[in-house]
Design a protein around this motif. Structure first.
Motif, PDB file in Angstrom:
ATOM      1  N   THR A  36       0.846  -1.311   0.006  1.00  0.00           N
ATOM      2  CA  THR A  36      -0.009  -0.150  -0.087  1.00  0.00           C
ATOM      3  C   THR A  36       0.946   1.222  -0.007  1.00  0.00           C
ATOM      4  O   THR A  36       0.429   2.420  -0.245  1.00  0.00           O
ATOM      5  N   LEU A  37       2.182   1.205   0.284  1.00  0.00           N
ATOM      6  CA  LEU A  37       3.051   2.301   0.368  1.00  0.00           C
ATOM      7  C   LEU A  37       3.778   2.383  -0.804  1.00  0.00           C
ATOM      8  O   LEU A  37       4.488   3.488  -1.061  1.00  0.00           O
ATOM      9  N   ALA A  38       3.395   1.514  -1.752  1.00  0.00           N
ATOM     10  CA  ALA A  38       4.587   1.673  -3.006  1.00  0.00           C
ATOM     11  C   ALA A  38       3.637   1.598  -4.215  1.00  0.00           C
ATOM     12  O   ALA A  38       2.680   0.993  -4.474  1.00  0.00           O
ATOM     13  N   LYS A  39       4.396   1.836  -5.454  1.00  0.00           N
ATOM     14  CA  LYS A  39       3.952   1.668  -6.777  1.00  0.00           C
ATOM     15  C   LYS A  39       4.532   0.650  -7.767  1.00  0.00           C
ATOM     16  O   LYS A  39       4.146   0.713  -8.832  1.00  0.00           O
ATOM     17  N   GLY A  40       4.798  -0.385  -6.907  1.00  0.00           N
ATOM     18  CA  GLY A  40       5.507  -1.424  -7.810  1.00  0.00           C
ATOM     19  C   GLY A  40       6.331  -2.198  -6.913  1.00  0.00           C
ATOM     20  O   GLY A  40       6.781  -2.038  -5.836  1.00  0.00           O
ATOM     21  N   VAL A  41       6.597  -3.444  -7.243  1.00  0.00           N
ATOM     22  CA  VAL A  41       7.589  -4.464  -6.734  1.00  0.00           C
ATOM     23  C   VAL A  41       8.813  -4.930  -7.485  1.00  0.00           C
ATOM     24  O   VAL A  41       8.504  -5.265  -8.879  1.00  0.00           O
ATOM     25  N   ILE A  42       9.877  -5.111  -6.907  1.00  0.00           N
ATOM     26  CA  ILE A  42      11.015  -5.900  -7.584  1.00  0.00           C
ATOM     27  C   ILE A  42      11.620  -6.900  -6.671  1.00  0.00           C
ATOM     28  O   ILE A  42      11.405  -6.653  -5.291  1.00  0.00           O
ATOM     29  N   THR A  43      11.891  -8.096  -7.283  1.00  0.00           N
ATOM     30  CA  THR A  43      12.245  -9.212  -6.309  1.00  0.00           C
ATOM     31  C   THR A  43      13.606  -9.484  -6.831  1.00  0.00           C
ATOM     32  O   THR A  43      14.005  -9.603  -7.856  1.00  0.00           O
ATOM     33  N   LEU A  44      14.366  -9.622  -5.718  1.00  0.00           N
ATOM     34  CA  LEU A  44      15.965 -10.299  -5.914  1.00  0.00           C
ATOM     35  C   LEU A  44      15.809 -11.822  -5.383  1.00  0.00           C
ATOM     36  O   LEU A  44      14.838 -12.138  -4.815  1.00  0.00           O
ATOM     37  N   PRO A  45      17.025 -12.546  -5.410  1.00  0.00           N
ATOM     38  CA  PRO A  45      16.951 -13.744  -5.125  1.00  0.00           C
ATOM     39  C   PRO A  45      16.644 -13.790  -3.558  1.00  0.00           C
ATOM     40  O   PRO A  45      16.738 -12.853  -2.679  1.00  0.00           O
ATOM     41  N   GLY A  46      16.186 -15.007  -3.146  1.00  0.00           N
ATOM     42  CA  GLY A  46      15.739 -15.093  -1.638  1.00  0.00           C
ATOM     43  C   GLY A  46      15.223 -16.411  -1.579  1.00  0.00           C
ATOM     44  O   GLY A  46      15.231 -17.338  -2.403  1.00  0.00           O
ATOM     45  N   GLY A  47      14.942 -16.666  -0.257  1.00  0.00           N
ATOM     46  CA  GLY A  47      14.457 -18.035   0.230  1.00  0.00           C
ATOM     47  C   GLY A  47      12.743 -17.965   0.284  1.00  0.00           C
ATOM     48  O   GLY A  47      12.289 -17.458  -0.449  1.00  0.00           O
ATOM     49  N   TYR A  48      12.330 -18.921   1.236  1.00  0.00           N
ATOM     50  CA  TYR A  48      10.940 -19.258   1.550  1.00  0.00           C
ATOM     51  C   TYR A  48      10.142 -17.839   1.451  1.00  0.00           C
ATOM     52  O   TYR A  48       9.113 -17.690   1.046  1.00  0.00           O
ATOM     53  N   GLY A  49      10.667 -16.899   2.465  1.00  0.00           N
ATOM     54  CA  GLY A  49       9.989 -15.721   2.580  1.00  0.00           C
ATOM     55  C   GLY A  49       9.653 -14.887   1.335  1.00  0.00           C
ATOM     56  O   GLY A  49       8.825 -14.184   0.976  1.00  0.00           O
ATOM     57  N   THR A  50      10.817 -14.739   0.589  1.00  0.00           N
ATOM     58  CA  THR A  50      10.793 -14.037  -0.620  1.00  0.00           C
ATOM     59  C   THR A  50       9.814 -14.485  -1.575  1.00  0.00           C
ATOM     60  O   THR A  50       8.972 -13.936  -2.321  1.00  0.00           O
TER      61      THR A  50
END
Length: 183
Positions: free
Chosen positions: A96-110
């Motif tokens: 709700t605070l942002a205008k988009g999402v970027i995802t980098l590498p990660g594990g279960y949470g990501t």
């Protein structure tokens, strides 16, 4: 763009390239005056992105559940920190605070965060762009699985297309910017 959510690991991973891309993302977000919205941790790729945004004159907002803050994993020097009760509240507040999402590498949470926001987008509960930066082929197998979901009839092609796949920081940022220019 005023702000973006970044999903990524609370660990640095095993390859230096992961940290290099997290650093580059933080630098370019600050240079483009994009506020970082993220899970509020001070370690791993999360900490790297936040520290880099801040050290380059940008702003970083964390959203962290109280139980994680109690474990002393919260970043200590953010521009702003929101404390929430649950992981679900955290994810909702971040987008709700942002205008988009970027995802980098990660594990279960990501993966949890990425797939939940994709499901929200599919259900029209969220209308922003969602991108991954496929660092060093990290997401290749996941992308193959998504293609198989389409082939097997479990994912519509138009919903598969909701995920922007970039191989560079500039590619992801430019694609998100283009998404809003087209709206």
């Amino acid at each position: 763009m005023q702000s973006l959510v970044v999903y990524c690991g609370s660990s640095p991973g095993t390859k230096p390239v992961f940290n290099e891309v997290a650093t580059e993302l933080g630098q370019k977000m600050a240079a483009r005056n994009i506020r970082l919205i993220y899970g509020g941790g001070g370690y791993g790729l999360m900490g790297t992105v936040a520290d880099t945004v801040l050290s380059n004159g940008g702003e970083a907002t964390g959203v962290i559940p109280n139980f994680l803050a109690d474990l002393e994993v919260a970043h200590k020097t953010l521009t702003e920190m929101h404390f929430v009760e649950t992981m679900h509240e955290r994810k909702y507040k971040m987008v709700t605070l942002a205008k988009g999402v970027i995802t980098l590498p990660g594990g279960y949470g990501t993966f949890d965060e990425l797939f939940e926001i994709l499901a929200w987008r599919q259900l029209k509960l969220y209308d922003g762009p969602i991108a991954i930066i496929n660092v060093n082929g990290y997401y290749d197998l996941m992308l193959q699985q998504l293609d198989r979901c389409v082939e097997e009839g479990f994912l519509k092609p138009e919903n598969r297309a909701l995920l922007i796949v970039a191989t560079s920081v500039d590619g992801a940022l430019d694609a998100i910017e283009a998404f809003w220019e087209e709206k």
